[in-house]
Write an enzyme that holds these catalytic residues in place. Structure first.
Site, PDB file in Angstrom:
ATOM      1  N   ASN A 112      -2.685   8.962   4.489  1.00 43.40           N
ATOM      2  CA  ASN A 112      -1.443   8.243   4.787  1.00 43.40           C
ATOM      3  C   ASN A 112      -1.192   8.000   6.267  1.00 43.40           C
ATOM      4  O   ASN A 112      -0.182   7.385   6.623  1.00 43.40           O
ATOM      5  CB  ASN A 112      -0.251   9.020   4.208  1.00 43.40           C
ATOM      6  CG  ASN A 112      -0.182   8.970   2.703  1.00 43.40           C
ATOM      7  OD1 ASN A 112      -0.724   8.055   2.081  1.00 43.40           O
ATOM      8  ND2 ASN A 112       0.471   9.939   2.091  1.00 43.40           N
ATOM      9  N   ARG A 136       0.834  -1.207   0.000  1.00 41.58           N
ATOM     10  CA  ARG A 136       0.000   0.000   0.000  1.00 41.58           C
ATOM     11  C   ARG A 136       0.870   1.260   0.000  1.00 41.58           C
ATOM     12  O   ARG A 136       0.573   2.239  -0.690  1.00 41.58           O
ATOM     13  CB  ARG A 136      -0.924  -0.028   1.216  1.00 41.58           C
ATOM     14  CG  ARG A 136      -1.844   1.186   1.345  1.00 41.58           C
ATOM     15  CD  ARG A 136      -2.888   0.965   2.421  1.00 41.58           C
ATOM     16  NE  ARG A 136      -3.736   2.129   2.612  1.00 41.58           N
ATOM     17  CZ  ARG A 136      -3.730   2.891   3.700  1.00 41.58           C
ATOM     18  NH1 ARG A 136      -2.931   2.589   4.719  1.00 41.58           N
ATOM     19  NH2 ARG A 136      -4.525   3.931   3.798  1.00 41.58           N
ATOM     20  N   HIS A 170      -5.716  -5.918  -3.050  1.00 36.30           N
ATOM     21  CA  HIS A 170      -6.524  -5.968  -1.829  1.00 36.30           C
ATOM     22  C   HIS A 170      -6.771  -7.395  -1.356  1.00 36.30           C
ATOM     23  O   HIS A 170      -7.440  -7.610  -0.348  1.00 36.30           O
ATOM     24  CB  HIS A 170      -7.865  -5.254  -2.057  1.00 36.30           C
ATOM     25  CG  HIS A 170      -7.753  -3.768  -2.081  1.00 36.30           C
ATOM     26  ND1 HIS A 170      -8.801  -2.939  -2.418  1.00 36.30           N
ATOM     27  CD2 HIS A 170      -6.709  -2.941  -1.806  1.00 36.30           C
ATOM     28  CE1 HIS A 170      -8.409  -1.684  -2.361  1.00 36.30           C
ATOM     29  NE2 HIS A 170      -7.145  -1.663  -1.991  1.00 36.30           N
ATOM     30  N   HIS A 194       0.836   4.371  -2.664  1.00 36.36           N
ATOM     31  CA  HIS A 194       0.621   5.762  -2.259  1.00 36.36           C
ATOM     32  C   HIS A 194       1.803   6.644  -2.661  1.00 36.36           C
ATOM     33  O   HIS A 194       1.622   7.838  -2.933  1.00 36.36           O
ATOM     34  CB  HIS A 194       0.391   5.839  -0.751  1.00 36.36           C
ATOM     35  CG  HIS A 194      -0.988   5.442  -0.345  1.00 36.36           C
ATOM     36  ND1 HIS A 194      -1.710   6.095   0.645  1.00 36.36           N
ATOM     37  CD2 HIS A 194      -1.812   4.455  -0.789  1.00 36.36           C
ATOM     38  CE1 HIS A 194      -2.898   5.520   0.782  1.00 36.36           C
ATOM     39  NE2 HIS A 194      -2.974   4.523  -0.079  1.00 36.36           N
TER      40      HIS A 194
END
Length: 318
Positions: free
Chosen positions: A90, A61, A187, A65
């Site tokens: 974040n 992840r 995911h 980001h």
């Protein structure tokens, strides 16, 4: 012969991607300057994963980001007031200590050679492999950015985005709808905070608010995320297989068990549904496409050559 041709085609495809998107990155970039770089990163990730398996989805992840904000330049790793790390999207990122550990070891072995951006990219790949996903070759040679601003964190996909908005955000980085579905397939490992989806399992009277969900699954989610409960409590995004990188996530979408609205709509939209169905039917297709899409994403806006720097410490500019 068919398998050989497929593998050869995949290698050629990756080479083309690197040429188009990589802007100077290449496989084996550190082969002479720091030949053990990938081993050092892999060992650090494996060590931390052994203590806390949640590190794997956290690193995946974090890489996502990083790349979606100012490109894959490690800017998400920089600490300080008003840095990207302080942005609302974040605040729950995890795995910074893994990157710092790998960086300390690399600085001892090859001072000033391996960038933090490359460490994060390699760590994301290793996280997939550690959770039983397929590994892939990562082009390296990124340099680290010097700017990290919370105000730049404004175009990350949202848990409530419809398909059209997701497509717009991905296409801004030359990522296709197929890339979108594959990358969201990440995911299959990881969790979501209850606060991101309680509106789907409760309405003002306490009943389920989304009739398109599997109604036999809703009570389970309501127990895990009670109304007016702790919105920061977390639930697996891939029910029943949250620690394994596989195609179970897509099967859950087909059963109305997508946790986030942005995941759920991949099944209800005809364009993305056909891709979900393909990945459900073939884990090989998913794994190959995920690797291709990760290579494309990991070369968004990279800094190479004289751009950026090689940080000595990943949380601070030199």
């Amino acid at each position: 012969m068919g398998l050989v041709r497929s593998l050869c085609s995949f290698i050629v495809f990756l080479s083309c991607l690197i040429a188009v998107y990589g802007q100077g990155t290449r496989i084996g970039f550190y082969s002479t300057t720091c030949p053990n770089a990938e081993t050092i990163v892999r060992t650090a990730v494996t060590s931390h994963f052994g203590s806390d398996p949640r590190i794997a989805p956290g690193l995946l992840r974090m890489h996502f980001h990083d790349c979606f904000v100012q490109g894959c330049d490690g800017s998400v790793l920089l600490a300080g007031p008003n840095s990207e790390r302080t942005a609302g999207a974040n605040t729950n990122l995890r795995g910074f200590e893994v990157i710092d550990d790998a960086k300390r070891q690399l600085e001892a072995a090859c001072p000033g050679v391996v960038s933090c951006a490359d460490i994060l990219t390699l760590a994301a790949r290793d996280s997939v492999a550690l959770t039983q996903g397929q590994s892939w070759q990562v082009p390296t040679g990124r340099r680290d950015g010097r700017v990290s601003l919370a105000t730049n964190v404004n175009n990350l996909p949202s848990p409530s985005d419809p398909v059209a908005i997701q497509q717009r955000k991905f296409s801004a980085f030359r990522l296709t709808t197929r890339d979108l579905v594959a990358l969201v397939g990440g995911h299959t490992i990881g969790t979501a905070a209850c606060g991101f989806f309680t509106n789907r399992i409760f309405n003002s009277t306490g009943n389920t608010a989304d009739p398109t969900m599997d109604q036999t699954f809703v009570p389970t989610l309501q127990r895990l995320c009670p109304q007016n409960g702790d919105g920061s409590a977390r639930v697996d995004l891939d029910n029943g297989s949250g620690n394994t990188f596989d195609t179970s996530f897509f099967n859950n979408l087909s059963r109305g068990r997508g946790i986030l609205q942005s995941d759920h709509v991949l099944w209800t939209n005809p364009t993305t549904k056909s891709i979900v169905q393909e990945f459900m039917a073939s884990s090989s297709n998913f794994n190959v496409q995920f690797a291709r899409s990760m290579v494309k994403m990991s070369n968004i806006g990279v800094k190479t050559g004289r751009s950026g720097e090689i940080r000595r410490v990943c949380s601070a500019v030199n």
